[in-house]
Design a protein around this motif. Structure first.
Motif, PDB file in Angstrom:
ATOM      1  N   UNK A 216      38.369  83.101  75.315  1.00 39.69           N
ATOM      2  CA  UNK A 216      37.676  83.202  76.594  1.00 39.69           C
ATOM      3  C   UNK A 216      38.663  82.363  77.538  1.00 39.69           C
ATOM      4  N   UNK A 217      39.151  81.024  77.130  1.00 42.31           N
ATOM      5  CA  UNK A 217      39.971  79.637  77.904  1.00 42.31           C
ATOM      6  C   UNK A 217      41.300  80.393  78.776  1.00 42.31           C
ATOM      7  N   UNK A 218      41.910  81.478  78.134  1.00 42.59           N
ATOM      8  CA  UNK A 218      42.613  81.853  78.587  1.00 42.59           C
ATOM      9  C   UNK A 218      43.009  83.223  79.279  1.00 42.59           C
ATOM     10  N   UNK A 219      41.569  83.964  79.318  1.00 44.18           N
ATOM     11  CA  UNK A 219      40.942  84.811  80.425  1.00 44.18           C
ATOM     12  C   UNK A 219      40.990  84.539  81.473  1.00 44.18           C
ATOM     13  N   UNK A 220      42.036  85.486  82.609  1.00 43.09           N
ATOM     14  CA  UNK A 220      41.846  85.540  84.044  1.00 43.09           C
ATOM     15  C   UNK A 220      40.436  85.707  84.141  1.00 43.09           C
ATOM     16  N   UNK A 221      40.237  86.052  85.606  1.00 44.69           N
ATOM     17  CA  UNK A 221      38.910  86.333  86.360  1.00 44.69           C
ATOM     18  C   UNK A 221      38.348  87.989  85.958  1.00 44.69           C
ATOM     19  N   UNK A 222      39.752  88.299  85.456  1.00 45.91           N
ATOM     20  CA  UNK A 222      39.173  89.609  85.889  1.00 45.91           C
ATOM     21  C   UNK A 222      39.000  90.210  84.281  1.00 45.91           C
ATOM     22  N   UNK A 223      39.478  89.388  82.980  1.00 43.24           N
ATOM     23  CA  UNK A 223      38.463  89.677  81.951  1.00 43.24           C
ATOM     24  C   UNK A 223      37.248  88.380  80.551  1.00 43.24           C
ATOM     25  N   UNK A 224      37.016  88.114  81.684  1.00 42.19           N
ATOM     26  CA  UNK A 224      35.958  87.265  82.114  1.00 42.19           C
ATOM     27  C   UNK A 224      34.562  88.484  81.758  1.00 42.19           C
ATOM     28  N   UNK A 225      34.563  89.583  82.315  1.00 44.38           N
ATOM     29  CA  UNK A 225      32.764  90.298  82.108  1.00 44.38           C
ATOM     30  C   UNK A 225      33.455  90.444  80.714  1.00 44.38           C
ATOM     31  N   UNK A 226      34.323  90.946  80.294  1.00 38.63           N
ATOM     32  CA  UNK A 226      34.593  91.569  79.107  1.00 38.63           C
ATOM     33  C   UNK A 226      34.015  90.692  78.095  1.00 38.63           C
ATOM     34  N   UNK A 227      34.348  88.896  77.786  1.00 35.27           N
ATOM     35  CA  UNK A 227      34.125  87.872  76.922  1.00 35.27           C
ATOM     36  C   UNK A 227      32.779  87.917  77.263  1.00 35.27           C
ATOM     37  N   UNK A 228      32.253  87.652  77.940  1.00 37.37           N
ATOM     38  CA  UNK A 228      30.584  87.595  78.188  1.00 37.37           C
ATOM     39  C   UNK A 228      30.387  88.828  77.680  1.00 37.37           C
ATOM     40  N   UNK A 311      24.796  80.358  74.531  1.00 41.19           N
ATOM     41  CA  UNK A 311      25.352  79.586  75.429  1.00 41.19           C
ATOM     42  C   UNK A 311      25.534  79.125  76.391  1.00 41.19           C
ATOM     43  N   UNK A 312      26.172  77.328  75.363  1.00 45.50           N
ATOM     44  CA  UNK A 312      27.097  77.353  75.986  1.00 45.50           C
ATOM     45  C   UNK A 312      28.573  77.668  76.079  1.00 45.50           C
ATOM     46  N   UNK A 313      28.771  79.106  75.316  1.00 44.57           N
ATOM     47  CA  UNK A 313      30.319  79.597  75.771  1.00 44.57           C
ATOM     48  C   UNK A 313      29.887  80.307  76.994  1.00 44.57           C
ATOM     49  N   UNK A 314      28.676  80.999  77.315  1.00 44.95           N
ATOM     50  CA  UNK A 314      27.675  81.812  78.799  1.00 44.95           C
ATOM     51  C   UNK A 314      28.431  80.594  79.391  1.00 44.95           C
ATOM     52  N   UNK A 315      27.722  79.293  79.494  1.00 41.09           N
ATOM     53  CA  UNK A 315      27.727  78.341  80.472  1.00 41.09           C
ATOM     54  C   UNK A 315      29.276  78.278  80.885  1.00 41.09           C
ATOM     55  N   UNK A 316      29.551  78.307  80.040  1.00 40.50           N
ATOM     56  CA  UNK A 316      31.446  77.577  80.089  1.00 40.50           C
ATOM     57  C   UNK A 316      31.812  78.747  80.886  1.00 40.50           C
ATOM     58  N   UNK A 317      31.912  80.193  80.170  1.00 35.58           N
ATOM     59  CA  UNK A 317      32.446  81.547  81.087  1.00 35.58           C
ATOM     60  C   UNK A 317      32.497  81.406  82.752  1.00 35.58           C
ATOM     61  N   UNK A 318      31.260  80.902  82.831  1.00 36.07           N
ATOM     62  CA  UNK A 318      30.643  81.176  84.119  1.00 36.07           C
ATOM     63  C   UNK A 318      31.488  79.918  84.841  1.00 36.07           C
ATOM     64  N   UNK A 319      31.668  79.003  84.293  1.00 37.08           N
ATOM     65  CA  UNK A 319      32.199  77.882  85.012  1.00 37.08           C
ATOM     66  C   UNK A 319      33.596  77.958  85.778  1.00 37.08           C
ATOM     67  N   UNK A 320      33.987  78.603  83.921  1.00 38.27           N
ATOM     68  CA  UNK A 320      35.477  79.406  84.521  1.00 38.27           C
ATOM     69  C   UNK A 320      36.143  80.372  85.562  1.00 38.27           C
ATOM     70  N   UNK A 321      35.384  80.927  85.856  1.00 36.77           N
ATOM     71  CA  UNK A 321      35.656  82.426  86.571  1.00 36.77           C
ATOM     72  C   UNK A 321      34.662  81.068  87.973  1.00 36.77           C
ATOM     73  N   UNK A 322      34.147  80.009  88.069  1.00 37.08           N
ATOM     74  CA  UNK A 322      34.225  79.953  88.780  1.00 37.08           C
ATOM     75  C   UNK A 322      35.331  78.385  89.719  1.00 37.08           C
ATOM     76  N   UNK A 323      35.865  78.122  88.775  1.00 40.69           N
ATOM     77  CA  UNK A 323      37.074  77.540  88.801  1.00 40.69           C
ATOM     78  C   UNK A 323      38.382  78.262  88.907  1.00 40.69           C
ATOM     79  N   UNK A 324      37.979  79.629  88.735  1.00 34.73           N
ATOM     80  CA  UNK A 324      39.271  80.053  89.048  1.00 34.73           C
ATOM     81  C   UNK A 324      39.591  81.005  90.092  1.00 34.73           C
ATOM     82  N   UNK A 325      38.074  81.368  90.864  1.00 35.69           N
ATOM     83  CA  UNK A 325      37.672  82.116  92.657  1.00 35.69           C
ATOM     84  C   UNK A 325      38.270  80.414  93.012  1.00 35.69           C
ATOM     85  N   UNK A 326      38.298  78.876  92.721  1.00 31.49           N
ATOM     86  CA  UNK A 326      38.157  77.959  93.680  1.00 31.49           C
ATOM     87  C   UNK A 326      39.297  78.678  94.165  1.00 31.49           C
TER      88      UNK A 326
END
Length: 472
Positions: A216-228, A311-326
């Protein structure tokens, strides 16, 4: 001269305070295991013979009574009176072993030993006399011997029979319990095997979560849904097997408890019998129940860890998604978001600082009964405040400035209270507890921490002592 004679006779009389041994009407005899035979006159009683035999050997002690030595065996078996005298002595010997000595092995030895041989000898002599001429005493002798055997052997036989019957009932209960426990034992073995298999998968489960995190730490914003989705699937799988195993363990544990209660109820009428014979009631379930409880505890803790990791992984994915959007926004938007977050962080820190100062402004709580201050919580708050000082004094702490402005006024006072104020209060409280007679061990432990400079540990130990003194 008469006076002298009287004095002489009186002197002799005073010296004869003991009873002379008399074997005229028979003797009481006893012999211990590995000892010598001891016989005393019947007038001294069977206890004297027992005591002498007891001194030079071990139990069991065999006892018997001989027939009167002033008559021949022929005279004894031909006379109902002589038989009554002899049988009376036999009664005394047996009753002493049974009722006074109370030794079952000695009673068996007495009934089966020389007493029996004496009776056999008398019987043989009686038969010889009967062969010569009919004697009415023979019938009396035979009847007397039969009555004697019935009187002495039947109670013992009855006791043995009762014991055998009770043991048979207990054995039946045990056999039924073993039969009922067999399927439970088989199910326990199966549950233990499945638990071992599940326990062996922990490392693989942890590695799978680590791989998902790295991916998940290497995925772009489009691949995060699959990681979740992958994390959710892993969490569901991690909960499925332990859920089934946990249900199996709880069901089996409940059935074992029902079995244990049923077994205890079945054995309740026989507890006294088992205790009398030195038998211990077997514990058929507690070991299995402890093991099942340990299995269930592991399963629950592992599921909790798995859920927390997911839960921690899902939270991290959500933060990465926000960061990528920013990062996809223009510079102005990113700066606006940064300012908003800094402002919010400053507000939260300031609110926490004011709440901390307000809490420290209040006096520490006191115990209900003794009215002594409770200091552990205050010590923790002071330490937390002092630990913030480096942050507030560091350069570039602009978003903390509002909160640090409130805290800077309390740093020096907090350090002084930790250094001198709290130790004095703890020492005073310990002295008060000593005056009230509290056990020294707990107070000495708190004082030792205080002397070592461990103010927090001393405060915790002191509070524990106060609550212990109040019984709370």
């Amino acid at each position: 001269m008469a006076a002298v004679a009287a004095l002489a006779l009186g002197a002799v009389g005073v010296g004869c305070l003991w009873e002379r041994e008399d074997h005229t009407f028979g003797s009481f005899c006893a012999v211990s295991e590995g000892g010598e035979e001891h016989c005393v006159g019947e007038n001294l009683g069977p206890g004297t013979a027992w005591s002498q035999a007891e001194k030079d050997g071990a139990l069991p002690i065999e006892m018997w009574a001989t027939w009167p030595n002033n008559k021949t065996l022929e005279e004894i078996v031909a006379s109902s009176y002589s038989l009554d005298v002899w049988f009376g002595h036999i009664d005394e010997a047996i009753e002493y072993v049974r009722d006074d000595a109370r030794n079952a092995e000695s009673l068996r030895a007495t009934l089966a030993g020389k007493l029996a041989s004496l009776l056999d000898e008398a019987t043989a002599r009686q038969r010889a006399l009967l062969a010569q001429a009919p004697v009415d005493a023979a019938g009396n002798f035979k009847k007397a011997m039969i009555d004697k055997a019935s009187a002495e052997k039947e109670p013992l036989a009855a006791v043995l029979a009762a014991d055998k019957q009770a043991m048979a009932v207990v054995q039946a209960v045990f056999e039924q319990a073993r039969s009922d426990a067999a399927p439970l034992q088989s199910r326990y073995a199966g549950a233990a095997a499945r638990f071992a298999e599940y326990h062996a998968t922990e490392a693989a489960e942890t590695a799978a979560y680590a791989a998902l995190s790295a991916q998940a730490s290497r995925l772009d914003i489009d691949g995060l849904d699959g990681a979740e989705e992958a994390v959710l699937a892993a969490a569901r799988e991690a909960s499925r097997a332990p859920g089934e195993l946990g249900a199996e363990i709880m069901t089996l544990s409940a059935e074992l408890q029902v079995f244990a209660a049923s077994f205890d109820e079945a054995m309740a009428p026989h507890r006294e019998f088992l205790a009398t014979h030195g038998a211990v009631l077997p514990d058929m379930t507690s070991g299995a129940l402890r093991s099942l409880n340990a299995m269930l505890g592991y399963v629950e803790r592992r599921v909790a860890r798995s859920d927390a990791t997911a839960t921690a992984l899902l939270g991290g994915i959500a933060l990465r998604r926000q960061a990528l959007r920013v990062m996809q926004m223009d510079e102005g938007a990113r700066e606006a978001i940064a300012r908003s977050r800094a402002r919010r962080a400053s507000e939260v820190f300031g609110e926490g600082a004011r709440a901390r100062v307000e809490a420290l402004s209040a006096a520490p709580p006191v115990s209900e009964k003794l009215g002594l201050p409770l200091l552990a919580e205050r010590c923790g708050e002071l330490l937390a405040l002092v630990q913030l000082r480096p942050l507030c004094e560091a350069a570039g702490s602009s978003w903390r400035d509002a909160g640090c402005a409130v805290l800077r006024e309390r740093f020096d006072a907090a350090e002084a209270e930790l250094r001198t104020g709290l130790p004095r209060k703890i020492a005073a409280g310990l002295a008060a507890l000593r005056e009230k007679g509290m056990a020294a061990a707990a107070l000495d432990a708190a004082q030792a921490r205080l002397d070592a400079g461990d103010v927090k540990g001393a405060a915790i130990a002191y509070d524990t002592a106060v609550r212990g003194a109040e019984g709370t």
